[in-house]
Design a protein around this motif. Sequence first.
Motif, short mmCIF file in Angstrom:
data_model
loop_
_atom_site.label_atom_id
_atom_site.label_comp_id
_atom_site.label_asym_id
_atom_site.label_seq_id
_atom_site.Cartn_x
_atom_site.Cartn_y
_atom_site.Cartn_z
N GLU A 114 3.51 7.03 14.23
CA GLU A 114 2.33 7.66 15.90
C GLU A 114 2.63 9.05 16.07
OE1 GLU A 114 2.61 4.71 18.68
OE2 GLU A 114 3.30 3.41 17.63
N HIS A 115 3.81 9.42 15.51
CA HIS A 115 4.47 11.32 16.49
C HIS A 115 5.01 12.05 15.40
CE1 HIS A 115 3.36 8.22 19.72
NE2 HIS A 115 3.02 9.30 19.65
N LEU A 116 4.66 13.05 15.32
CA LEU A 116 5.53 13.91 14.01
C LEU A 116 6.28 15.02 14.99
CD1 LEU A 116 1.83 15.71 13.54
CD2 LEU A 116 3.56 13.99 11.65
N ALA A 117 6.42 14.95 16.64
CA ALA A 117 7.54 15.97 17.15
C ALA A 117 7.46 15.79 17.79
CB ALA A 117 6.93 17.85 16.78
N SER A 118 8.11 15.87 19.15
CA SER A 118 8.55 16.29 21.05
C SER A 118 9.55 17.63 20.97
CB SER A 118 9.30 14.60 21.14
OG SER A 118 11.25 15.12 20.42
N CYS A 119 9.47 17.66 22.04
CA CYS A 119 9.50 18.60 22.79
C CYS A 119 10.10 18.69 23.97
CB CYS A 119 8.63 19.88 23.18
SG CYS A 119 7.48 20.21 22.99
N TRP A 120 10.62 19.37 25.26
CA TRP A 120 10.86 19.02 26.53
C TRP A 120 10.50 21.19 26.56
CZ3 TRP A 120 12.65 15.15 29.70
CH2 TRP A 120 12.82 14.62 28.48
#
Length: 151
Positions: A114-120
């Motif tokens: 579903e998702h490749l990356a995350s960030c804050w």
Amino acid sequence: MKPLKQPVSVLVVIYTADLRVLLIERADKPGYWQSVTGSREGEESLAATAGREVLEETGLDVACYALSDWQQQNHYEIYEHWRHRYPPGTTHNTEHVFGLMLPAPLPVVLAPDEHLASCWLPWEEAAAKVFSPSNAEAIRQLPDRVAACVR
């Protein structure tokens, strides 16, 4: 074959008291950043949908934090490229907005399909980065929502 989605969904803005916001990048549309979203399954409550989606998409358990129903709904046209996921003839979705406040930015475990990356990001940057207008609007509400909780 996946079951068809209900045109009832949740948007969960995950944030900290200092207004940092978690964004995740869609695997099916690289470059499309968003908060946690997902459709209701069966007859589950909207809060249960929010909890399930947060767990599936980030590995975070909402029971450990402060999940709040913002009592806000957005009604919008489903993007053409995602309509095949819904029953034939379905063109609009009703999205229910929730917030999940964490004590600090936490690492997340993404669902790789579903998702490749995350960030804050600080809330202003997060609002500018998301592709969805309703997601951007929800993020722009954070300063007032957090200030109201402090009072």
